[in-house]
Design an enzyme around this catalytic site. Structure first.
Site, PDB file in Angstrom:
ATOM      1  N   LYS A 188      41.894 -63.452   0.335  1.00 28.61           N
ATOM      2  CA  LYS A 188      42.716 -62.248   0.181  1.00 28.61           C
ATOM      3  C   LYS A 188      43.134 -62.131  -1.274  1.00 28.61           C
ATOM      4  CE  LYS A 188      46.909 -60.836   0.068  1.00 28.61           C
ATOM      5  NZ  LYS A 188      46.827 -59.696  -0.871  1.00 28.61           N
ATOM      6  N   GLU A 264      49.362 -73.783  -5.716  1.00 28.40           N
ATOM      7  CA  GLU A 264      49.409 -73.758  -7.188  1.00 28.40           C
ATOM      8  C   GLU A 264      50.407 -72.665  -7.537  1.00 28.40           C
ATOM      9  OE1 GLU A 264      47.649 -75.672  -9.160  1.00 28.40           O
ATOM     10  OE2 GLU A 264      45.779 -76.184  -8.144  1.00 28.40           O
ATOM     11  N   CYS A 299      50.288 -68.711 -15.605  1.00 24.73           N
ATOM     12  CA  CYS A 299      51.151 -69.719 -14.984  1.00 24.73           C
ATOM     13  C   CYS A 299      51.443 -70.864 -15.950  1.00 24.73           C
ATOM     14  CB  CYS A 299      50.490 -70.238 -13.721  1.00 24.73           C
ATOM     15  SG  CYS A 299      48.806 -70.755 -13.996  1.00 24.73           S
ATOM     16  N   GLU A 393      60.852 -68.086 -14.750  1.00 22.58           N
ATOM     17  CA  GLU A 393      59.493 -67.717 -15.157  1.00 22.58           C
ATOM     18  C   GLU A 393      59.449 -66.204 -15.392  1.00 22.58           C
ATOM     19  OE1 GLU A 393      56.222 -67.704 -12.287  1.00 22.58           O
ATOM     20  OE2 GLU A 393      54.998 -68.711 -13.785  1.00 22.58           O
TER      21      GLU A 393
HETATM   22  P1  NAP Z   1      52.703 -63.577  -5.679  1.00 19.43           P
HETATM   23  O1  NAP Z   1      53.620 -62.444  -5.547  1.00 19.43           O
HETATM   24  O2  NAP Z   1      53.158 -64.904  -5.196  1.00 19.43           O
HETATM   25  O3  NAP Z   1      51.362 -63.143  -4.934  1.00 19.43           O
HETATM   26  C1  NAP Z   1      50.259 -63.983  -4.862  1.00 19.43           C
HETATM   27  C2  NAP Z   1      49.451 -63.639  -3.626  1.00 19.43           C
HETATM   28  O4  NAP Z   1      50.255 -63.847  -2.465  1.00 19.43           O
HETATM   29  C3  NAP Z   1      49.001 -62.190  -3.596  1.00 19.43           C
HETATM   30  O5  NAP Z   1      47.728 -62.123  -3.015  1.00 19.43           O
HETATM   31  C4  NAP Z   1      50.041 -61.567  -2.710  1.00 19.43           C
HETATM   32  O6  NAP Z   1      49.618 -60.388  -2.083  1.00 19.43           O
HETATM   33  C5  NAP Z   1      50.301 -62.654  -1.700  1.00 19.43           C
HETATM   34  N1  NAP Z   1      51.601 -62.518  -1.050  1.00 19.43           N
HETATM   35  C6  NAP Z   1      52.724 -61.904  -1.519  1.00 19.43           C
HETATM   36  N2  NAP Z   1      53.720 -61.991  -0.635  1.00 19.43           N
HETATM   37  C7  NAP Z   1      53.237 -62.662   0.440  1.00 19.43           C
HETATM   38  C8  NAP Z   1      53.789 -63.058   1.695  1.00 19.43           C
HETATM   39  N3  NAP Z   1      55.061 -62.787   2.022  1.00 19.43           N
HETATM   40  N4  NAP Z   1      53.001 -63.754   2.546  1.00 19.43           N
HETATM   41  C9  NAP Z   1      51.728 -64.035   2.230  1.00 19.43           C
HETATM   42  N5  NAP Z   1      51.142 -63.669   1.070  1.00 19.43           N
HETATM   43  C10 NAP Z   1      51.889 -62.997   0.182  1.00 19.43           C
HETATM   44  O7  NAP Z   1      52.251 -63.806  -7.176  1.00 19.43           O
HETATM   45  P2  NAP Z   1      51.673 -62.761  -8.217  1.00 19.43           P
HETATM   46  O8  NAP Z   1      52.767 -61.832  -8.609  1.00 19.43           O
HETATM   47  O9  NAP Z   1      50.439 -62.170  -7.698  1.00 19.43           O
HETATM   48  O10 NAP Z   1      51.289 -63.738  -9.430  1.00 19.43           O
HETATM   49  C11 NAP Z   1      52.252 -64.281 -10.267  1.00 19.43           C
HETATM   50  C12 NAP Z   1      52.663 -65.685  -9.855  1.00 19.43           C
HETATM   51  O11 NAP Z   1      51.519 -66.502  -9.668  1.00 19.43           O
HETATM   52  C13 NAP Z   1      53.451 -66.386 -10.913  1.00 19.43           C
HETATM   53  O12 NAP Z   1      54.559 -67.047 -10.346  1.00 19.43           O
HETATM   54  C14 NAP Z   1      52.503 -67.401 -11.504  1.00 19.43           C
HETATM   55  O13 NAP Z   1      53.070 -68.486 -12.110  1.00 19.43           O
HETATM   56  C15 NAP Z   1      51.675 -67.748 -10.348  1.00 19.43           C
HETATM   57  N6  NAP Z   1      50.370 -68.270 -10.766  1.00 19.43           N
HETATM   58  C16 NAP Z   1      50.144 -69.618 -10.658  1.00 19.43           C
HETATM   59  C17 NAP Z   1      48.930 -70.164 -11.072  1.00 19.43           C
HETATM   60  C18 NAP Z   1      48.648 -71.631 -10.946  1.00 19.43           C
HETATM   61  O14 NAP Z   1      47.494 -72.016 -10.986  1.00 19.43           O
HETATM   62  N7  NAP Z   1      49.620 -72.488 -10.792  1.00 19.43           N
HETATM   63  C19 NAP Z   1      47.945 -69.324 -11.583  1.00 19.43           C
HETATM   64  C20 NAP Z   1      48.209 -67.966 -11.685  1.00 19.43           C
HETATM   65  C21 NAP Z   1      49.427 -67.464 -11.256  1.00 19.43           C
HETATM   66  P3  NAP Z   1      49.957 -58.951  -2.718  1.00 19.43           P
HETATM   67  O15 NAP Z   1      49.161 -58.808  -3.934  1.00 19.43           O
HETATM   68  O16 NAP Z   1      49.513 -58.013  -1.694  1.00 19.43           O
HETATM   69  O17 NAP Z   1      51.402 -58.901  -3.013  1.00 19.43           O
END
Ligand code: NAP
Ligand code: MG
Length: 489
Positions: A188, A264, A299, A393
């Site tokens: 997804k 992650e 990240c 963050e």
């Molecule tokens: P996010 O809001 O956590 O979303 C990530 C994924 O989870 C998306 O596909 C999102 O879908 C889905 N999601 C959101 N709410 C959910 C729920 N309640 N239940 C199940 N799935 C859900 O993160 P983001 O805004 O896309 O990305 C930013 C974050 O990712 C930052 O905190 C960053 O640090 C982290 N990140 C970490 C790494 C690493 O390797 N450690 C790498 C890149 C990014 P939708 O798009 O439909 O909302």
């Protein structure tokens, strides 16, 4: 990174017809109804299908069938290798189109989409393809009249839920080792970046991956992501995203089938510059590059610069100069170094962090201005450890500078965070380098560099940055179970 001129990229963008359905059982299904807009200009670039529970059920059922009765887990590893190599070859063939999709959907500069992300994705799939037929099982010396076999079995159906900042790299880091191990998968993508993932899915079918081996469902996280997290037929859930959503996945697993969850998550990575850094200018340039790369939507971004007081003004002046020299612009212009933020809600979130830094008393050195959907590279100094800009963050082009007087103080400051994804230290002294690296609680510590990596080295976090490792042979452990077979002879 690209010889194709700006006008040509714009012409190609105008002629692009992306895939818009879900990819289930080797075919596209569903009709496009949900708009995907480009952070370039807010214009709609496609309408995609959006999954509810029943579409997620269908994708998981396809992956389940492909695992339980299909050929994929039963192939010789060398045959899985060949299929994955064909897939990587097709991605290479279409790399300009896929880079364009990434650039359009999430605003990454085209030269980086092509030169960094596509290269990483192709390399990742090839690397795990090559690893597929080089794994050995064990036979411990149990002695007597017995034979023990310890084999690695694929876990089954893997669901991957990923963010938009490196939409395909994050997906490939999970899908490639899972498929190489013999699992089947449902991806997804983030709502902001489904189009590049769907193109990858189309190429998986063209490469001859059997139906159901790699499926993609689009839809909001709260619906489609949650349905995967709670699904009784998903064996492993691999997630990259925010710490907040990571918590949800642990709850989904606890409340459903206790599937394994690999996380992650976010970061607030410290970058420590000591006065004996081998090259202070290089350290400052790397600090600036690190926080502004991908508009800070990283990240691992070195978002806390910890600099020794004696060199702080020299280093920070240079970081500020770099920030002001950065070329922001249209992501389709090959000379653009920093694109817009991914979406207006995210833009507003980053601006609220900037506002918080100002009201907490940090000193704005440069940036914080808005130009359309861009935010100018921003540097705050005189940051104190308790301020929100030192703790939260931001996921945007915003640097917090903190000063220290001694190495122990730097270590304390560096570890004063809930996160533990990455860290760096700049020094010429061998024992300082080792002592500081050993004291930093982070999944990766860089010495005299930042963001270096290779497919052979693991990547992931500790503390609230998550657990489990992507990349390297260790990632295969997440998608395999050890099985013991004991034979009385
Ligand atoms: P996010 O809001 O956590 O979303 C990530 C994924 O989870 C998306 O596909 C999102 O879908 C889905 N999601 C959101 N709410 C959910 C729920 N309640 N239940 C199940 N799935 C859900 O993160 P983001 O805004 O896309 O990305 C930013 C974050 O990712 C930052 O905190 C960053 O640090 C982290 N990140 C970490 C790494 C690493 O390797 N450690 C790498 C890149 C990014 P939708 O798009 O439909 O909302
Ligand atoms: Mg989201």
């Amino acid at each position: 990174m690209t010889d194709v001129p700006y006008e040509e990229w714009r012409a190609r963008a105008a002629g692009l017809v992306p895939h818009t359905g879900h990819h289930v059982d080797g075919e596209f299904t569903g009709t496009g109804s949900t708009p995907v807009s480009s952070p370039r200009d807010g214009k709609t670039i496609a309408h995609i299908a959006s999954a509810g529970r029943s579409e997620v059920d269908a994708a998981v059922a396809a992956a389940r069938r492909a695992f339980d009765t299909g050929p994929w887990p039963r192939l010789a590893p060398a045959e899985r290798k060949a299929a994955l190599l064909r897939w990587a070859g097709l991605i290479e063939r279409d790399r300009s189109t896929i880079a364009l999709l990434i650039s359009l959907e999430m605003g990454k500069p085209i030269s980086e989409a092509l030169g960094i992300e596509l290269r990483a994705v192709i390399n990742c799939i090839r690397w795990y393809a090559e690893a597929a037929d080089k794994q050995l099982d064990e036979s411990p010396r149990t002695g007597g009249s017995s034979l023990a076999l310890v084999t690695r079995e694929p876990v089954g159906v893997v669901a991957a839920v990923v963010p938009w900042n490196f939409p395909l790299t994050m997906a490939a880091w999970k899908i490639a080792p899972a498929l190489a191990a013999g699992c089947t998968a449902v991806l997804k993508p983030a709502e902001e970046s489904p189009l590049s993932a769907l193109h990858l899915a189309a190429l998986s079918a063209e490469a001859g991956l059997p139906p159901g081996v790699f499926n993609v469902v689009n839809g909001p996280g709260e619906v489609a992501g949650r349905a995967l997290g709670e699904h009784p037929s998903v064996d492993v859930l691999a997630f990259t995203g925010s710490t907040e959503v990571g918590r949800h996945f642990l709850r989904y697993a606890a409340d459903s089938n206790l599937k394994r969850v690999w996380l992650e998550l976010g970061g607030k990575s410290p970058n420590i510059i000591l006065p004996d850094a081998p090259d202070l200018d290089a350290a400052a340039d790397t600090a600036a590059w690190g926080i502004f790369f991908n508009a800070g939507e990283m990240c691992t971004a070195p978002s806390r610069l910890l600099v020794h007081r004696s060199i702080a003004s020299r280093v920070v002046d240079r970081v500020v100069a770099r920030a002001e020299a950065l070329r922001t612009g249209d992501p389709l212009d090959p000379s653009t170094e920093m694109g817009p933020l991914v979406s207006l809600p995210h833009h507003a979130r980053v601006m609220s962090h900037i506002q918080a830094a100002k009201s907490d008393g940090a000193r704005l050195r440069t940036g914080a201005t808005v130009d359309g959907r861009h935010i100018a590279p921003t540097v705050f100094d005189q940051v104190k450890p308790g301020m929100r800009i030192a703790r939260d963050e931001v996921f945007g082009p915003v640097l917090a500078v903190l000063e220290f007087d001694g190495v122990d103080e730097a270590i304390t400051l560096a570890n004063d965070t809930d996160y533990g994804l990455a860290a760096a230290v700049w020094t010429s002294d061998l024992s300082t380098a080792h002592r500081v690296s050993r004291s930093l609680r982070a999944g990766t510590v860089w010495v005299n560099c930042y963001e270096e990596g290779d497919m052979s080295v693991p990547f992931g976090g500790v503390k609230q940055s998550g657990h489990g490792r992507d990349k390297s042979l260790h990632a295969l452990d997440k998608y395999t179970d050890l099985k013991t077979t004991w034979i009385e002879l």
